[in-house]
Design a protein around this motif. Structure first.
Motif, short mmCIF file in Angstrom:
data_model
loop_
_atom_site.label_atom_id
_atom_site.label_comp_id
_atom_site.label_asym_id
_atom_site.label_seq_id
_atom_site.Cartn_x
_atom_site.Cartn_y
_atom_site.Cartn_z
N VAL A 121 0.83 -1.20 0.00
CA VAL A 121 0.00 0.00 0.00
C VAL A 121 0.87 1.25 0.00
N LEU A 122 1.86 1.29 0.87
CA LEU A 122 2.67 2.51 1.04
C LEU A 122 3.63 2.76 -0.11
N ALA A 123 3.88 1.77 -0.95
CA ALA A 123 4.73 1.99 -2.12
C ALA A 123 4.08 2.99 -3.09
N ARG A 124 2.78 3.23 -2.91
CA ARG A 124 2.05 4.14 -3.80
C ARG A 124 2.01 5.58 -3.27
N VAL A 125 2.58 5.83 -2.11
CA VAL A 125 2.52 7.18 -1.54
C VAL A 125 3.92 7.68 -1.18
N ARG A 126 4.05 8.97 -1.02
CA ARG A 126 5.30 9.57 -0.55
C ARG A 126 4.99 10.19 0.80
N SER A 127 5.54 9.61 1.84
CA SER A 127 5.26 10.13 3.17
C SER A 127 6.36 9.69 4.13
N ALA A 128 7.06 10.65 4.68
CA ALA A 128 8.09 10.34 5.67
C ALA A 128 7.46 9.70 6.90
N ARG A 129 6.30 10.20 7.29
CA ARG A 129 5.63 9.64 8.47
C ARG A 129 5.26 8.18 8.25
N ALA A 130 4.75 7.85 7.08
CA ALA A 130 4.39 6.47 6.78
C ALA A 130 5.63 5.58 6.82
N LYS A 131 6.73 6.07 6.29
CA LYS A 131 7.97 5.30 6.33
C LYS A 131 8.43 5.06 7.76
N ASP A 132 8.17 6.01 8.64
CA ASP A 132 8.53 5.83 10.05
C ASP A 132 7.80 4.63 10.66
N TYR A 133 6.55 4.41 10.26
CA TYR A 133 5.80 3.27 10.78
C TYR A 133 6.40 1.95 10.30
#
Length: 165
Positions: A121-133
């Motif tokens: 799912v997250l491969a489709r978005v750019r988000s530093a916060r998401a990467k932190d999770y």
């Protein structure tokens, strides 16, 4: 709005590992949210997102932070199912939260399953916060670092998200 601020307070207490204060603030948030449902309805429109399912999703994260996986999983069951197409970042982050909770409960297989879903799912978005999770999830994998499936997962996060432990 006060109910939401109590939720934020509960999250802050969980981050500093104060379970009593976090539980008190969460209970206050839930109580205030119930009162607001039966109230006059004069809240601003921007707070409409704060409903019980949102509280439950955040409570799962609170109890993940407090390392009480059974409570976290119980709250997660109360959170509304999030459709994969909507709010992509939120869905991916919640998958990572629940995956980490499964690792805390010593369920590596389910944790990795949800971790892979999160990365997809997250491969489709750019988000530093998401990467932190995802980074937090990778850190929680440390007891199993020698397992081939774990090494494969960490390699995948590095390759697809630029995230490592």
């Amino acid at each position: 709005m006060l109910a939401f601020t109590k939720l934020i307070e509960a999250r802050a207490h969980a981050h500093v590992n104060d379970p009593k204060a976090a539980s008190r603030a969460l209970a206050a948030s839930e109580s205030l949210l119930e009162q607001a449902k039966s109230g006059s309805g004069d809240e601003p429109a921007w707070i409409d997102f704060y409903v019980h399912s949102r509280l439950a999703a955040d409570a799962a994260e609170i109890f993940r932070d407090l390392k009480t996986p059974q409570a976290a999983l119980g709250w997660n069951r109360q959170a509304a199912a999030m459709p994969p197409g909507a709010f992509t970042r939120s869905v991916g982050m919640r998958l990572a939260i629940v995956a980490t909770t499964h690792l805390q409960a010593r369920d590596l297989d389910r944790g990795l399953e949800l971790g892979h879903q999160s990365v997809t799912v997250l491969a489709r978005v750019r988000s530093a916060r998401a990467k932190d999770y995802v980074r937090e999830f990778n850190t929680a994998l440390s007891p199993w670092r020698r397992e081939p499936a774990v090494r494969e997962f960490v390699h995948r996060t590095r390759k697809e998200l630029g995230v490592s432990a």
